[in-house]
Design a protein around this motif. Sequence first.
Motif, PDB file in Angstrom:
ATOM      1  N   UNK A   1     101.184 -73.801  23.925  1.00 36.58           N
ATOM      2  CA  UNK A   1     100.029 -73.854  24.826  1.00 36.58           C
ATOM      3  C   UNK A   1      99.384 -75.234  24.791  1.00 36.58           C
ATOM      4  N   UNK A   2      99.322 -75.835  23.622  1.00 39.99           N
ATOM      5  CA  UNK A   2      98.746 -77.176  23.496  1.00 39.99           C
ATOM      6  C   UNK A   2      99.570 -78.171  24.303  1.00 39.99           C
ATOM      7  N   UNK A   3     100.891 -78.125  24.159  1.00 42.12           N
ATOM      8  CA  UNK A   3     101.740 -79.054  24.911  1.00 42.12           C
ATOM      9  C   UNK A   3     101.568 -78.882  26.413  1.00 42.12           C
ATOM     10  N   UNK A   4     101.526 -77.616  26.865  1.00 44.29           N
ATOM     11  CA  UNK A   4     101.370 -77.344  28.297  1.00 44.29           C
ATOM     12  C   UNK A   4     100.032 -77.863  28.809  1.00 44.29           C
ATOM     13  N   UNK A   5      98.953 -77.640  28.060  1.00 41.65           N
ATOM     14  CA  UNK A   5      97.619 -78.074  28.498  1.00 41.65           C
ATOM     15  C   UNK A   5      97.467 -79.588  28.424  1.00 41.65           C
ATOM     16  N   UNK A   6      98.112 -80.207  27.442  1.00 44.32           N
ATOM     17  CA  UNK A   6      98.074 -81.671  27.376  1.00 44.32           C
ATOM     18  C   UNK A   6      98.772 -82.277  28.592  1.00 44.32           C
TER      19      UNK A   6
END
Length: 182
Positions: A33-38
């Motif tokens: 989720x962090x990678x997608x939101x970044x």
Amino acid sequence: MDSSELRIGDAEREQTMAALREHFAQGRLTHEELDERLDRSLAAKTAGDLAQVTADLPGHQPAYREQAAPYETPGSPYGAGDWRAAMHAHRQQMRAMHDTHREMHRAAWQARREMRWRGPMRGPTQGPMRRGHGPHPLVPVLFVLMVLGLIFGGFGVFKALLVVWLGALLFSLVRRRFHHRG
């Protein structure tokens, strides 16, 4: 124009990404989720796009601060009245310190003046001791020479020294009289 339609810059993207990393560190987001939101934060072009990236997280307002309109003044956490009160208190404190310093300087000057007039060994009831009072320093020397001339010399040396001694004493008295009037 709505503030969510305003274009954003790299600084706003960086603020949002920092907030996302903080949410990841606190366990609210998984690594995926962090990678997608970044990635979405880097691709965002408007303030609304960034707001959608953090919408479901606590404190869902955008992680960046919107710029204030040119006619608005940024809010102070203390308020203008508090700042004015603090500056007023500071000025009063500085004036008090200045007045205290001035009074200390005045007292030291007065003490030096009193020491000069009274002398270090004289009490307040003995009156002032001014320069120029008392016999001239040469008078006691002449007196000693006169006594020595009387003992070892003749009567002529004694008379000469007596005349010089009386002249010095008279000069000292006249000088004291004129100094006392001035």
